[in-house]
Design a protein around this motif. Structure first.
Motif, PDB file in Angstrom:
ATOM      1  N   GLY A   1       0.818  -1.193   0.000  1.00  0.00           N
ATOM      2  CA  GLY A   1       0.000   0.000   0.000  1.00  0.00           C
ATOM      3  C   GLY A   1       0.860   1.253   0.000  1.00  0.00           C
ATOM      4  N   GLN A   2       0.226   2.366  -0.173  1.00  0.00           N
ATOM      5  CA  GLN A   2       0.924   3.640  -0.199  1.00  0.00           C
ATOM      6  C   GLN A   2       0.833   4.275   1.185  1.00  0.00           C
ATOM      7  N   ASN A   3       1.930   4.917   1.582  1.00  0.00           N
ATOM      8  CA  ASN A   3       1.973   5.439   2.932  1.00  0.00           C
ATOM      9  C   ASN A   3       2.868   6.665   3.018  1.00  0.00           C
ATOM     10  N   ILE A   4       2.408   7.627   3.783  1.00  0.00           N
ATOM     11  CA  ILE A   4       3.229   8.803   4.090  1.00  0.00           C
ATOM     12  C   ILE A   4       3.239   8.980   5.592  1.00  0.00           C
ATOM     13  N   ASP A   5       4.430   9.101   6.163  1.00  0.00           N
ATOM     14  CA  ASP A   5       4.577   9.239   7.601  1.00  0.00           C
ATOM     15  C   ASP A   5       5.152  10.596   7.974  1.00  0.00           C
ATOM     16  N   GLN A   6       4.507  11.230   8.923  1.00  0.00           N
ATOM     17  CA  GLN A   6       4.989  12.489   9.499  1.00  0.00           C
ATOM     18  C   GLN A   6       4.784  12.397  11.000  1.00  0.00           C
ATOM     19  N   PRO A   7       5.600  13.106  11.782  1.00  0.00           N
ATOM     20  CA  PRO A   7       5.323  13.143  13.224  1.00  0.00           C
ATOM     21  C   PRO A   7       3.981  13.823  13.459  1.00  0.00           C
ATOM     22  N   THR A   8       3.282  13.357  14.485  1.00  0.00           N
ATOM     23  CA  THR A   8       1.953  13.896  14.760  1.00  0.00           C
ATOM     24  C   THR A   8       2.016  15.326  15.271  1.00  0.00           C
ATOM     25  N   GLU A   9       2.982  15.582  16.146  1.00  0.00           N
ATOM     26  CA  GLU A   9       3.053  16.901  16.784  1.00  0.00           C
ATOM     27  C   GLU A   9       4.490  17.244  17.112  1.00  0.00           C
ATOM     28  N   MET A  10       4.847  18.522  16.985  1.00  0.00           N
ATOM     29  CA  MET A  10       6.156  19.008  17.378  1.00  0.00           C
ATOM     30  C   MET A  10       5.989  20.351  18.095  1.00  0.00           C
ATOM     31  N   THR A  11       6.927  20.617  18.979  1.00  0.00           N
ATOM     32  CA  THR A  11       6.928  21.883  19.705  1.00  0.00           C
ATOM     33  C   THR A  11       8.267  22.572  19.501  1.00  0.00           C
ATOM     34  N   ALA A  12       8.240  23.877  19.284  1.00  0.00           N
ATOM     35  CA  ALA A  12       9.472  24.639  19.096  1.00  0.00           C
ATOM     36  C   ALA A  12       9.291  26.019  19.718  1.00  0.00           C
ATOM     37  N   THR A  13      10.403  26.725  19.841  1.00  0.00           N
ATOM     38  CA  THR A  13      10.400  28.028  20.488  1.00  0.00           C
ATOM     39  C   THR A  13      10.464  29.142  19.456  1.00  0.00           C
ATOM     40  N   GLU A  14       9.772  30.207  19.724  1.00  0.00           N
ATOM     41  CA  GLU A  14       9.799  31.382  18.853  1.00  0.00           C
ATOM     42  C   GLU A  14      11.240  31.806  18.590  1.00  0.00           C
ATOM     43  N   GLY A  15      11.562  32.077  17.317  1.00  0.00           N
ATOM     44  CA  GLY A  15      12.908  32.479  16.945  1.00  0.00           C
ATOM     45  C   GLY A  15      13.840  31.342  16.591  1.00  0.00           C
ATOM     46  N   ALA A  16      13.459  30.135  16.923  1.00  0.00           N
ATOM     47  CA  ALA A  16      14.309  28.962  16.683  1.00  0.00           C
ATOM     48  C   ALA A  16      14.086  28.396  15.275  1.00  0.00           C
ATOM     49  N   ILE A  17      14.706  27.233  15.028  1.00  0.00           N
ATOM     50  CA  ILE A  17      14.577  26.512  13.762  1.00  0.00           C
ATOM     51  C   ILE A  17      13.944  25.157  14.051  1.00  0.00           C
ATOM     52  N   VAL A  18      13.059  24.708  13.157  1.00  0.00           N
ATOM     53  CA  VAL A  18      12.460  23.390  13.324  1.00  0.00           C
ATOM     54  C   VAL A  18      12.462  22.659  11.985  1.00  0.00           C
ATOM     55  N   GLN A  19      12.659  21.356  12.052  1.00  0.00           N
ATOM     56  CA  GLN A  19      12.651  20.522  10.852  1.00  0.00           C
ATOM     57  C   GLN A  19      11.536  19.498  10.976  1.00  0.00           C
ATOM     58  N   ILE A  20      10.641  19.472  10.006  1.00  0.00           N
ATOM     59  CA  ILE A  20       9.528  18.526   9.992  1.00  0.00           C
ATOM     60  C   ILE A  20       9.800  17.495   8.902  1.00  0.00           C
ATOM     61  N   ASN A  21       9.880  16.245   9.313  1.00  0.00           N
ATOM     62  CA  ASN A  21      10.227  15.170   8.386  1.00  0.00           C
ATOM     63  C   ASN A  21       9.004  14.501   7.777  1.00  0.00           C
TER      64      ASN A  21
END
Lengths: 113, 109
Positions: free
Chosen positions: B1-21
């Motif tokens: 089957g076809q599938n796409i996975d992403q983390p359900t939730e992430m938390t980061a701080t204002e001004g910072a950098i975040v990477q969503i996979n």
């Protein structure tokens, strides 16, 4: 004015009722889509249309029907609404080019009691 | 089957950098899209990748590795208005869009 307009924005209906959600667009796109979105799930395709004479089922078409009245109008009907059709519904359009994104309407929040 | 996975939730701080996979397993590949969706609103287009590498667009960048079935969205200089869900979607061999469930990003002051 929005390029893709959905009406109504919110709707509460009872089990067994027939309802229609409407979508109109001013983008001049040939391709139109209906999706539903449920918490924790990805967008799921209900129906899509590549032109006025072309209607195709998506992955979850059971219990739904559509009508493409004109290039600019694509409506979704629930023949006999049931509670598990409670969801956020989106209409979207595209020009069909590979790199072109979908353009979404603002959504219709449907509640079936 | 076809599938796409992403983390359900992430938390980061204002001004910072975040990477969503986003990792995907699809029948064929014809491009990957990232959309932003604020709560109760429509998804809006952020980026498109079809070739390997990094696409930069202001504070947002998107990376693709087709051999690994992997993409990420990088958000720099985070602002409170970046609090939203980020949706990854892949066009398969039939040019149908397969959607991930989305990553809810929470920005804290």
């Amino acid at each position: 004015d929005a390029d893709v307009t959905q009406t109504p924005r919110n709707r509460i209906t009872k089990t067994g009722k027939r309802i229609m959600l409407e979508c109109s667009q001013t983008k001049g796109h040939d391709r139109m889509y209906w999706y539903r979105q449920d918490p924790g799930l990805g967008l799921r395709l209900i129906y899509y249309s590549f032109d006025v004479k072309d209607i195709n089922k998506g992955e979850i078409s059971d219990g739904y029907s559509v009508s493409r009245q004109a290039q600019a109008k694509f409506s979704l009907s629930l023949e006999s609404a049931i509670p598990n059709q409670t969801a956020l519904y989106f209409c979207a359009t595209s020009d069909g080019q590979g790199s072109s994104p979908l353009h979404f309407g603002n959504g219709t929040r449907l509640t079936v009691t | 089957g076809q599938n796409i996975d992403q983390p359900t939730e992430m938390t980061a701080t204002e001004g910072a950098i975040v990477q969503i996979n986003c990792t995907y397993q699809t029948s064929g590949f014809n491009g990957l899209f990232w959309y932003q969706q604020h709560a109760g609103e429509a998804p809006t287009f952020l980026s498109y990748n079809v070739l390997d590498g990094l696409e930069e667009k202001g504070r947002f960048s998107s990376f693709l590795s087709r051999s690994k079935g992997y993409s990420y969205l990088l958000l720099k200089e985070l602002q409170m208005k970046d609090s939203a869900s980020y949706l990854c979607a892949v066009k398969d061999s039939n040019y149908q869009l397969i959607w991930g469930a989305g990553t809810k990003l929470i920005i804290k002051p």
